[in-house]
Write an enzyme that holds these catalytic residues in place. Structure first.
Site, PDB file in Angstrom:
ATOM      1  N   LYS A 265       0.845  -1.196   0.000  1.00  0.00           N
ATOM      2  CA  LYS A 265       0.000   0.000   0.000  1.00  0.00           C
ATOM      3  C   LYS A 265       0.884   1.252   0.000  1.00  0.00           C
ATOM      4  CE  LYS A 265      -3.556   2.001   3.005  1.00  0.00           C
ATOM      5  NZ  LYS A 265      -4.489   1.709   4.101  1.00  0.00           N
TER       6      LYS A 265
ATOM      7  N   GLU B 113      10.533  -4.807   4.483  1.00  0.00           N
ATOM      8  CA  GLU B 113      10.607  -6.214   4.057  1.00  0.00           C
ATOM      9  C   GLU B 113      10.260  -6.335   2.572  1.00  0.00           C
ATOM     10  OE1 GLU B 113       9.033  -5.028   6.634  1.00  0.00           O
ATOM     11  OE2 GLU B 113       9.310  -6.276   8.415  1.00  0.00           O
TER      12      GLU B 113
ATOM     13  N   GLY C 225      -4.934  -2.569   5.515  1.00  0.00           N
ATOM     14  CA  GLY C 225      -4.191  -3.705   4.966  1.00  0.00           C
ATOM     15  C   GLY C 225      -4.876  -5.033   5.227  1.00  0.00           C
ATOM     16  N   ARG C 226      -5.301  -5.254   6.480  1.00  0.00           N
ATOM     17  CA  ARG C 226      -5.885  -6.561   6.818  1.00  0.00           C
ATOM     18  C   ARG C 226      -7.311  -6.723   6.308  1.00  0.00           C
ATOM     19  NH1 ARG C 226      -4.859  -3.286  10.933  1.00  0.00           N
ATOM     20  NH2 ARG C 226      -6.470  -2.643  12.403  1.00  0.00           N
TER      21      ARG C 226
ATOM     22  N   GLU D 279      -4.763  -7.679  15.246  1.00  0.00           N
ATOM     23  CA  GLU D 279      -4.304  -6.324  14.911  1.00  0.00           C
ATOM     24  C   GLU D 279      -5.481  -5.349  15.038  1.00  0.00           C
ATOM     25  OE1 GLU D 279      -0.845  -4.691  12.015  1.00  0.00           O
ATOM     26  OE2 GLU D 279      -2.456  -5.724  10.994  1.00  0.00           O
TER      27      GLU D 279
ATOM     28  N   HIS E  72      -5.125 -34.519  17.101  1.00  0.00           N
ATOM     29  CA  HIS E  72      -4.053 -35.404  17.564  1.00  0.00           C
ATOM     30  C   HIS E  72      -2.918 -34.626  18.200  1.00  0.00           C
ATOM     31  CE1 HIS E  72      -5.745 -39.081  15.780  1.00  0.00           C
ATOM     32  NE2 HIS E  72      -6.366 -38.185  15.032  1.00  0.00           N
TER      33      HIS E  72
ATOM     34  N   LYS F 229       9.417  -1.145  14.363  1.00  0.00           N
ATOM     35  CA  LYS F 229       9.945  -0.743  13.053  1.00  0.00           C
ATOM     36  C   LYS F 229      10.969   0.376  13.220  1.00  0.00           C
ATOM     37  CE  LYS F 229       5.722  -1.110  10.295  1.00  0.00           C
ATOM     38  NZ  LYS F 229       4.827  -0.314   9.473  1.00  0.00           N
TER      39      LYS F 229
HETATM   40  C1  G6Q Z   1      -2.620  -4.161   8.158  1.00  0.00           C
HETATM   41  C2  G6Q Z   1      -1.399  -3.448   8.448  1.00  0.00           C
HETATM   42  C3  G6Q Z   1      -0.116  -4.105   7.945  1.00  0.00           C
HETATM   43  C4  G6Q Z   1       0.248  -3.784   6.504  1.00  0.00           C
HETATM   44  C5  G6Q Z   1       1.697  -4.199   6.268  1.00  0.00           C
HETATM   45  C6  G6Q Z   1       2.144  -3.966   4.847  1.00  0.00           C
HETATM   46  O1  G6Q Z   1      -3.733  -3.802   8.447  1.00  0.00           O
HETATM   47  O2  G6Q Z   1      -1.528  -2.136   8.032  1.00  0.00           O
HETATM   48  O3  G6Q Z   1      -0.125  -5.493   8.110  1.00  0.00           O
HETATM   49  O4  G6Q Z   1      -0.625  -4.422   5.638  1.00  0.00           O
HETATM   50  O5  G6Q Z   1       2.528  -3.515   7.150  1.00  0.00           O
HETATM   51  O6  G6Q Z   1       2.053  -2.624   4.514  1.00  0.00           O
HETATM   52  P1  G6Q Z   1       2.225  -2.152   3.026  1.00  0.00           P
HETATM   53  O7  G6Q Z   1       1.119  -2.749   2.228  1.00  0.00           O
HETATM   54  O8  G6Q Z   1       2.162  -0.658   3.062  1.00  0.00           O
HETATM   55  O9  G6Q Z   1       3.566  -2.656   2.542  1.00  0.00           O
END
Ligand code: G6Q
Length: 551
Positions: free
Chosen positions: A214, A220, A275-276, A361, A392, A512
């Protein structure tokens, strides 16, 4: 700023329904599901609800009609109906980030109108979906060619958190509907192993990377994206190859262009999608490439059906509301700290991992919308594994341990792979577990089986363990959409009761920032001055020393 978003009203524990629930809990805490079911032969049918293609049996929860009545009253007192409307109509209910929360717009039908700051966002959503569909079709048909003229056979999604967990889960869940002659991989971890293992047997000439971020700034993802670029150019040599082998899903066109990706191959989304909550946005491009645009549309229609159910159905028959309220009861009144999610469908093996982010989250928060500390515990810990495998291993603790672990059992009536007796055996196990957890096995029953006295206590099952059972006809793109939306809205319901912001995630920031400080200290070739605490300083020195030594 919508001030209403920050208004929490009276403290939760002071609400009449909450206080009534506290008193009610005292009265019913001695009740056992054995008794409750014996007293009410219709309970199993009565305490169930059906909507948007899913059936929820919640009768095996430790609740009475009065519990449900009071929980529904609590929902009313907390203004749940108004909060739902605020979400659906673009209110800035993500108060701490001052944003609208409109994942429901991602699955809105053409012609529906949802406004953010006066602009209808539905046409924008459909324009991106059309773009995704055109692109997917050209890759799937082989019209899209790689730099050397070969068709794309491998798709590698690079993203993390919300830009990874949804895509992986959806791909695994819908693998049955996916192109079997293409390979789909997912890289998220900055650990180089993830990238190496995902790409070691792939040919760059036939491989496309989707850089899903996003912000397009995530450490990463950008590190993996740059490694992917080097991996591609090592074989394809020319810089222009990037344009045939990389596309992006992002809101940051500048960052995407800087990386060398043609912004014509960038799929956008908006700051009102968390994001989630984004697996059904352009973040789901890998899903669409795997299952095709039509199936992706089916998935959206499943989401939409559950959205409508959530928005329009009276709360006493509303699946996400009931599940959310039962979660409050189990967490805040019965003291359960975790919830096990147990899909009896192998394709849902990543569903618990996906839900961990969605639930924890969203609702792992210690302050309310107005910044005041919460006065009850919030988001429980979600975890789980596909059902029979768990039986199990960890089910022992759920059956006979000292902790209360409410469980969500998820099953499907029709198998995707009819294979002899397999499916009946699978579902028999699901049903048996819910029965065993609810009713257990008494000392008298164990004795009557001729068990030696010394062994009796070990073989007693206390029972009275609460479970929900969610049944659907078959795992399809549509049912996956229904299921995910069910949990999204259950999470929201819980957040409204707790008066927290389920849509921010400040808790991921600190680590971070501190990592950015440590990175140069690890990479420094000299002797950097370390000013951390003594533990962190010692660990850094040890890492630096050992890293240099040959293995
Ligand atoms: C979700 C968070 C988080 C995000 C990641 C990746 O709700 O905001 O998990 O999706 O940190 O972020 P980017 O899509 O910006 O790389």
């Amino acid at each position: 700023m919508n001030d209403a978003a920050l208004t929490t009203g009276p403290r939760l524990v002071k609400r009449p329904a909450w206080q009534a629930l506290v008193a009610h809990h005292r009265q019913v805490q001695g009740l056992h599901l054995r008794q409750i079911f014996a007293d009410d032969p219709q309970r199993g049918e009565r305490l169930s609800a059906e909507g948007a293609g899913l059936y929820l049996d919640y009768s095996k929860n430790r609740v009475t009609d009065e519990t449900i009545r009071l929980l529904l009253q609590l929902a009313d007192e907390c203004g749940l109906a108004g909060r739902i409307e605020a979400m659906f109509s673009g209110g800035k209910i993500n108060a701490s980030e001052r944003r609208a929360v409109l994942h429901v717009a991602l699955r809105a039908r053409t012609g529906e109108r949802i406004e953010v700051d006066g602009a209808d966002v539905v046409p924008q959503v459909h324009a991106v979906l059309d773009h995704m569909a055109r692109f997917s079709e050209s890759v799937r048909s082989g019209r899209w060619r790689g730099h050397t003229g070969r068709a794309i056979r491998n798709v590698v999604n690079i993203g993390i958190g919300g830009s990874d967990l949804g895509p992986v889960m959806a791909f695994e869940a819908l693998r049955h509907y996916s192109r079997r002659d293409m390979t789909f991989r997912f890289v998220s971890n900055v650990d180089g192993t993830d990238f190496e293992e995902a790409t070691r047997d792939l040919d760059p000439e036939e491989t496309m990377f989707i850089i899903c971020s996003k912000t397009f700034t995530t450490l990463e993802t950008l590190t993996n994206a740059h490694s992917a670029r080097e991996w591609t150019l090592r074989k394809l040599k020319e810089e222009s190859a990037v344009q045939r082998h990389f596309v992006a899903v992002s809101t940051n066109a500048e960052g995407v262009a800087k990386f060398g990706i043609d912004t014509a191959n960038m799929f956008g989304f908006w700051d009102w999608i968390g994001g989630r909550y984004s697996m059904d946005s352009a973040i789901g491009l890998s899903t669409m490439l795997a299952i095709g645009a039509e199936n992706f549309g089916e998935m959206l229609s499943g989401f939409h059906a559950m959205d409508q159910h959530f928005r329009r159905t009276p709360f006493d028959r509303n699946l996400p509301v009931l599940m959310g309220l039962l979660a409050i009861w189990n967490n805040n009144f019965l003291g359960a700290e975790t919830v096990a999610v147990l899909p009896y469908e192998h394709y849902l093996k990543r569903f618990p991992a996906y839900l961990q982010q969605l639930t924890m989250e969203s609702n792992g928060k210690h302050v309310m919308l107005d910044g005041m500390p919460v006065d009850v515990s919030t988001g429980p810990i979600y975890w789980g594994e596909p059902g029979t495998n768990g039986q199990h291993s960890f089910y022992q603790l759920i059956h006979q341990g000292t902790r209360l672990v409410p469980c969500d059992f998820i099953g499907f009536c029709q198998p995707l792979h009819p294979l002899g007796r397999h499916h009946d055996l699978l579902l028999a196990n699901l049903l048996a577990q819910t029965e065993a957890l609810a009713f257990g096995k008494t000392k008298e029953q164990v004795e009557a089986e001729g068990t030696p006295d010394w062994l009796v206590p070990h073989r007693v099952f206390e029972g009275n363990r609460p479970t929900n059972t969610i049944l659907a006809k078959r795992l399809t793109p549509q049912t996956l959409g229904q299921l995910v939306a069910l949990y999204e809205h259950s999470v929201f319901t819980q957040g409204v009761i707790w008066q927290i912001d389920s849509f921010d995630q400040w808790g991921v920031e600190l680590g971070k920032v501190l990592a950015q400080r440590i990175i140069p200290e690890l990479e420094d070739t000299g002797e950097p001055t370390l000013v951390h605490d003594s533990s962190t300083n010692t660990l850094i020195r040890r890492y630096r020393r050992f890293r240099k030594e040959s293995s």
